[in-house]
Design an enzyme around this catalytic site. Structure first.
Site, PDB file in Angstrom:
ATOM      1  N   CYS A  25       9.754 -41.435  17.696  1.00 40.63           N
ATOM      2  CA  CYS A  25       8.618 -41.487  16.770  1.00 40.63           C
ATOM      3  C   CYS A  25       7.817 -40.198  16.779  1.00 40.63           C
ATOM      4  O   CYS A  25       7.249 -39.807  15.774  1.00 40.63           O
ATOM      5  CB  CYS A  25       7.737 -42.677  17.123  1.00 40.63           C
ATOM      6  SG  CYS A  25       7.219 -42.658  18.844  1.00 40.63           S
ATOM      7  N   GLU A  47       2.272 -49.377  16.935  1.00 40.15           N
ATOM      8  CA  GLU A  47       2.753 -48.013  17.201  1.00 40.15           C
ATOM      9  C   GLU A  47       3.875 -47.765  16.203  1.00 40.15           C
ATOM     10  O   GLU A  47       4.969 -48.304  16.353  1.00 40.15           O
ATOM     11  CB  GLU A  47       3.267 -47.901  18.642  1.00 40.15           C
ATOM     12  CG  GLU A  47       2.252 -48.257  19.711  1.00 40.15           C
ATOM     13  CD  GLU A  47       1.161 -47.206  19.867  1.00 40.15           C
ATOM     14  OE1 GLU A  47       1.303 -46.097  19.331  1.00 40.15           O
ATOM     15  OE2 GLU A  47       0.143 -47.510  20.513  1.00 40.15           O
ATOM     16  N   LYS A 105      10.196 -59.565  22.604  1.00 41.24           N
ATOM     17  CA  LYS A 105      11.377 -59.648  21.744  1.00 41.24           C
ATOM     18  C   LYS A 105      11.896 -58.223  21.523  1.00 41.24           C
ATOM     19  O   LYS A 105      11.336 -57.454  20.744  1.00 41.24           O
ATOM     20  CB  LYS A 105      11.057 -60.288  20.391  1.00 41.24           C
ATOM     21  CG  LYS A 105      12.343 -60.711  19.680  1.00 41.24           C
ATOM     22  CD  LYS A 105      12.341 -60.506  18.209  1.00 41.24           C
ATOM     23  CE  LYS A 105      12.543 -59.112  17.740  1.00 41.24           C
ATOM     24  NZ  LYS A 105      13.844 -58.503  18.038  1.00 41.24           N
ATOM     25  N   GLU A 115       9.824 -40.457   6.825  1.00 41.52           N
ATOM     26  CA  GLU A 115      10.352 -40.261   8.173  1.00 41.52           C
ATOM     27  C   GLU A 115      11.883 -40.288   8.122  1.00 41.52           C
ATOM     28  O   GLU A 115      12.465 -41.182   7.507  1.00 41.52           O
ATOM     29  CB  GLU A 115       9.841 -41.400   9.067  1.00 41.52           C
ATOM     30  CG  GLU A 115      10.269 -41.280  10.509  1.00 41.52           C
ATOM     31  CD  GLU A 115       9.811 -42.484  11.331  1.00 41.52           C
ATOM     32  OE1 GLU A 115       9.945 -43.630  10.847  1.00 41.52           O
ATOM     33  OE2 GLU A 115       9.326 -42.280  12.459  1.00 41.52           O
TER      34      GLU A 115
END
Ligand code: NAD
Length: 541
Positions: free
Chosen positions: A311, A277, A204, A409
């Site tokens: 990331c 992750e 997905k 972040e």
């Protein structure tokens, strides 16, 4: 004369996005994108489709099916049926498909570079990172999967009498949920080892970038992958994520830490394995003896690749006080000269952010920091005249703990820069985060760098590089400490996680019990003697 502001541009787009003209689609066409949607299974109750809006311009790119839980059911069923046959194939046969894929993706790169850029608004050089990554992962697992999967003969219980093998059987159907930031890499590189291990896959992709994933699947089929083995369901994560996790035998998730927790809870409930992750707030430490130009160069790549929507990108820069002024001066000069664009060529240094949400988040964090006293050394503003979601590469100084940007972040082109005076301080600053994904150290003495790495809480530590050295070392694991994730991709772990380990042992001659006619007490004495002996025999102990 109308003055273009961010608001007027965004409002115009949000009301009614126009269709992107065919001539702006590079090597692609509307017809090609419509064809790709035929790869998505349809369960009959999808309703009106969803749209991809091209972030660089805000124009509509194409429509795709809005999947439902029934679509997911159908996809998993198909993949499961095809997997039974695939699991019987030789690993070398699967590897041949991946090697053909490797060749195809390199030779068809212009098409996929156009598509990635149209879906994400990124610069072409960031899109090329994805092509190179998929080629490297294809080659690595095509040529190394057999070595990892075995079977491997292990030391048996009784030397000479017990022969023991470790096998790795496929899990069955692996679910993959992937983000938009590297829509080719993140969708495909986790699927390749799953396929090599004999699994089916249901992916997905993020709802902003389904076409890149569909294109990549079509190419895999062209490379010889059986048609039903790899399925893609398109739609919203909040609607399809849960049904997918409910039916697959393993889930590999890449995305935010917040969603990762939801995925982990559901996987735990079903007792299936998962890899997560997740996010990062990655530090770069520049020691006093670092090569200054190289470190500045590395910082530019590390902070602004993919407009910081990476990331493992660098969001915190710690520079030794003895070189701080000179480093910052050079960095700011370089950042101020960076060019922004998302044209389908290699000219621009940096592209657009992917969406209005991303722009709001990045701008909000920068403004929040400035209000509390941080100083903008470079950038700091949206650039609506280039495109609705462009934001300048930005360097901040004076970021303190009370600012959101300090440990949240950003996932955008913003870095804070601070001086340190001792190694202890640098290590403390680098580790002072709930994340632990990637770190970078710059020094002219790699041994010092390696010693320092042992004290850094991050899954990957790059010495004299920002992120690419570890990321592209596919033979070694990649993933996060702390809230940056669970499990690893790449290397042995990146394929073995998609398997069930199975130990098979054949016993010959004597049983592992007292033989007929030998009493339990005598047997225990005999065994104790044998065990004492085994301790000393090389190769058997
Ligand atoms: P996100 O968590 O919002 O979305 C990621 C995926 O999860 C999408 O496909 C989305 O549709 C799906 N999703 C959303 N809600 C879900 C739910 N309730 N259940 C199941 N799936 C759901 O993340 P994002 O903002 O799109 O991606 C950016 C994040 O991804 C950043 O935090 C970034 O650091 C992280 N990321 C990590 C890595 C890594 O390797 N560690 C790589 C790329 C991106």
């Amino acid at each position: 004369m109308v003055t273009l502001t961010r608001e007027t541009v965004i409002e115009a787009i949000d009301v009614e996005p126009s269709q992107l003209p065919e001539e702006a689609m590079g090597t692609l066409s509307g017809e090609k994108l419509r064809q790709l949607t035929k790869l998505v299974p349809v369960a009959g109750n999808e309703g009106p489709g969803l749209q991809v809006v091209s972030p660089a311009t805000g124009a509509r790119l194409a429509e795709y099916p809005h999947g439902t839980p029934a679509t997911v059911r159908k996809a998993v069923q198909r993949a499961r049926r095809a997997q039974a046959e695939w699991a019987e194939t030789e690993v070398a046969e699967r590897g041949a498909v991946l090697m053909r894929y490797h060749d195809l993706i390199l030779s068809r790169r212009e098409e996929i570079l156009d598509l990635i850029q149209l879906e994400t608004g990124k610069a072409r050089k960031s899109a090329f990172e994805e092509v190179a990554d998929v080629a490297m992962v294809s080659r690595y697992y095509a040529l190394n999967a057999e070595r990892h999967l075995g079977p491997h003969q292990r030391k048996g219980a009784l030397p000479g009498l017990t022969s023991t093998w470790e096998h790795h059987r496929p899990k069955g159907v692996v679910g993959i949920i992937s983000p938009w930031n590297y829509p080719l890499s993140m969708a495909i590189t986790d699927a390749l080892p799953a396929l090599m291990a004999g699994n089916g896959v249901v992916l997905k992709p993020d709802q902003k970038t389904p076409f890149t994933a569909l294109w990549a699947l079509e190419l895999l089929q062209e490379a010889g992958l059986p048609y039903d083995l790899f399925q893609i369901v398109t739609g919203k994560g909040s609607e399809l994520g849960s049904p997918l996790i409910n039916q697959v035998d393993y889930i590999a998730f890449t995305g935010s830490t917040k969603t990762g927790r939801i995925v982990a809870r559901q996987a735990a409930e079903r007792l299936i394995g998962c890899s997560l992750e997740l996010g990062g707030k990655n530090p770069m430490i520049v020691l006093a003896d670092a090569h200054l130009e190289n470190a500045v160069d590395g910082a530019i790549r590390g902070c602004f690749a993919n407009a910081g929507q990476l990331c493992i990108s660098i969001e915190r820069l710690y520079v030794h006080e003895s070189i701080f002024e000179r480093f910052v001066q050079r960095l700011v000069a370089r950042v101020s000269r960076m060019s922004l664009d998302a044209a389908l060529d290699f000219e621009a240094d940096m592209g657009s952010l992917v969406s209005r949400e991303q722009l709001d988040k990045v701008e909000g964090q920068v403004l929040g920091a400035v209000v509390k006293g941080a100083k903008i050394l470079a950038g700091g503003h949206p650039r609506p005249e280039i495109g609705p979601y462009f934001f300048e590469p930005t360097v901040l100084q004076g970021v303190t703990e009370d600012m959101e940007i300090c440990d949240e972040e950003t996932f955008g082109p913003v870095v804070s820069v601070s001086p340190f005076d001792s190694l202890e301080e640098a290590i403390h600053l680098a580790n002072d985060s709930r994340y632990g994904l990637n770190a970078s150290i710059w020094t002219s003495d790699p041994e010092v760098g390696r010693e320092l790495a042992a004290r850094i809480q991050a899954g990957t530590v790059n010495i004299n590089e920002a992120y690419a050295a570890t990321w592209a070392s596919i033979d070694a694991p990649m993933g996060g400490f702390k809230e940056s994730g669970l499990g690893r991709r790449h290397g042995a772990e990146g394929i073995l996680k998609y398997t069930e380990a199975q130990t098979v042992a054949v016993q010959r001659g004597l049983p592992i019990a007292s033989p007929a006619g030998v009493g339990e007490e005598d047997f225990s004495q005999l065994m104790s003697g044998a065990l004492r002996l085994l301790r000393w025999i090389p190769g058997l102990r």
